[in-house]
Scaffold this active site. Sequence first.
Site, PDB file in Angstrom:
ATOM      1  N   GLU A  87      50.119 -18.978  96.892  1.00 25.94           N
ATOM      2  CA  GLU A  87      49.166 -19.953  96.346  1.00 25.94           C
ATOM      3  C   GLU A  87      49.813 -21.345  96.234  1.00 25.94           C
ATOM      4  O   GLU A  87      49.682 -22.021  95.212  1.00 25.94           O
ATOM      5  CB  GLU A  87      48.624 -19.481  94.995  1.00 25.94           C
ATOM      6  CG  GLU A  87      47.705 -18.279  95.117  1.00 25.94           C
ATOM      7  CD  GLU A  87      46.928 -17.965  93.858  1.00 25.94           C
ATOM      8  OE1 GLU A  87      45.789 -17.515  93.963  1.00 25.94           O
ATOM      9  OE2 GLU A  87      47.467 -18.173  92.747  1.00 25.94           O
TER      10      GLU A  87
ATOM     11  N   GLU B 211      43.883 -11.320  97.619  1.00 26.51           N
ATOM     12  CA  GLU B 211      43.914 -11.015  96.186  1.00 26.51           C
ATOM     13  C   GLU B 211      42.482 -10.924  95.718  1.00 26.51           C
ATOM     14  O   GLU B 211      41.864 -11.911  95.323  1.00 26.51           O
ATOM     15  CB  GLU B 211      44.662 -12.087  95.382  1.00 26.51           C
ATOM     16  CG  GLU B 211      46.158 -11.974  95.430  1.00 26.51           C
ATOM     17  CD  GLU B 211      46.846 -12.862  94.392  1.00 26.51           C
ATOM     18  OE1 GLU B 211      46.232 -13.150  93.329  1.00 26.51           O
ATOM     19  OE2 GLU B 211      47.981 -13.281  94.644  1.00 26.51           O
TER      20      GLU B 211
END
Length: 577
Positions: A158, A234
């Site tokens: 991320e 995710e």
Amino acid sequence: MADFRIGEQDFLLDGAPHRIIAGALHYFRVHPDLWADRIRKARLMGLNAIETYVAWNAHEPRRGEWGASGGADLGRFLDLVAAEGMHAIVRPGPYICAEWTNGGLPAWLTSTPGIGVRRSEPQYLAEIERYLRHVYDIVVPRQIDRGGNVVLVQIENEYGAYGDDAEYLAELVRITRDAGVVVPLTTVDQPEPAMLAAGSLPGLHRTGSFGSRVEERLATLRAHQPTGPLMCSEFWDGWFDWWGGVHHTTSAADAAASLDALLSAGASVNIYMVHGGTNADLTSGANDKGRYLPITTSYDYDAPLDEAGDPTEKFHAFREVIARYAPVPDEVPPPASPAPAFDVPLARAGGWLPGHVPGGVDPAPATFDALGHTSALVSYSAELAAHDETALLTFDEVRDTAWVRIDGAPVGRLSRTLHERALALPPGRRLEVLVEEQGRVNYGPRIGEEKGLIGLPAIGGRVIAGWSATPVDVASAGAAVSRGEQPGPAGSALRGEFDLGAPSDLFLDTSGWGRGYAFVNGALLGRYWSTGPQRTLYVPRPLTRAGSNTLVVLELEEAPLRTARFAEGLLLGQLEE
């Protein structure tokens, strides 16, 4: 040998379209003797792959002391995944977030003078290359093209939510390829255009992290990844808890509907988490977006397999959805059965905290980082100039809780979460401050911050000089009390014995307790705290034994404990209304 690559629209396994249906399972959050059980149950839910982060600080808590055995045996974990006929996805970071202390980065790394975290700074890059080559020594021979099961490796984590240093990402790719990784490389970001743009590079396959609004988020992802398979790497099926909050849950029906929407769109998925596990041994992280919120010991995450590895309503709902799109085994894991429930009398076992250390050698309190201390407590002391009236004791910042005493008498407690930095100090000469770090921030710009008393404490506006600092190793103290020793003159240590007919999962009920740490047979289960939400500490079966077992409690706030109780199952606290 097999071939795995990215095609125009799909993952290709030996040239044929292949959909990944994976689940996140962190080896470092599960007792190694239970890895095979959790992996097998994930397969029975219908998954064909297991994903794991690699936590650098679990492998190298002190620089140069790399370890990959026992609970850090990544190679064995990947081999167990392969033994179940499943592929593996490895996400080595080096930053992982994961609600894990310091986002997986070792404290010795982030406290290096002048280091530039998560960017192309020479010191950082040199340490990262050394770390990644350790990891890839394990991963490379287990790639699918060499007869193993690793099909994807992720670059950073991320990153678009943190920075935009393309040179840094490119260096991670260089290290990864130079080490022999040939499987496709991915990145993950939340499906926000700016994050997707900043968090990846040409040649890396972008994936998304989200748990709802599937159609909209896949469309955003497709706009930034115009070819190749869509993947939510995710898929948030639950959430984490923090001390002082509630136990977060998500509707099994709603989560299953979102999973169905992903699979019906042809996307691949990694369910985060399929099994959360436990932040044992003081490994939980914290968030700070203006208010410091330390993560609980439990990382149940409201996952399909709960903290104890038992199937939940969500397990069966997900299994039903997956069966519409892929083969699912006929076998279903059995439901949870009640654990033994019983009481254990506790007896005072002396002290466990250090007494007053006279004198001071440092002008300011040394931080945990300066001391090279990786446990949870440091005891500070200083001699004060004579003052005959109550005065204001102030700190620049307390990270994260401080108990203050003057001439041995308790004065009060300061909480970082409550933004407390001052209290009224009565007359006295000997100041003692016990500081607990409750978890290092794992997300955002405060990653890597130092712990302890920050800055120059003052009384009545006058700086206090001459500090001593005594590190307290919580694990060592608990192990000593378990052996019948008394490791320190202060604090409240309690000890009890209990018998089991056979090793068993147990659930230590801390309802009504104060704040501290608990151990079974010398193993640190984690923190407990009356602020909740969690009420039980999970005791994995491999930590227990047939016959006599030892329970130790190290209290920080002198709660009047006389009896401990083991419950039949998890008690994770009040839900959101």
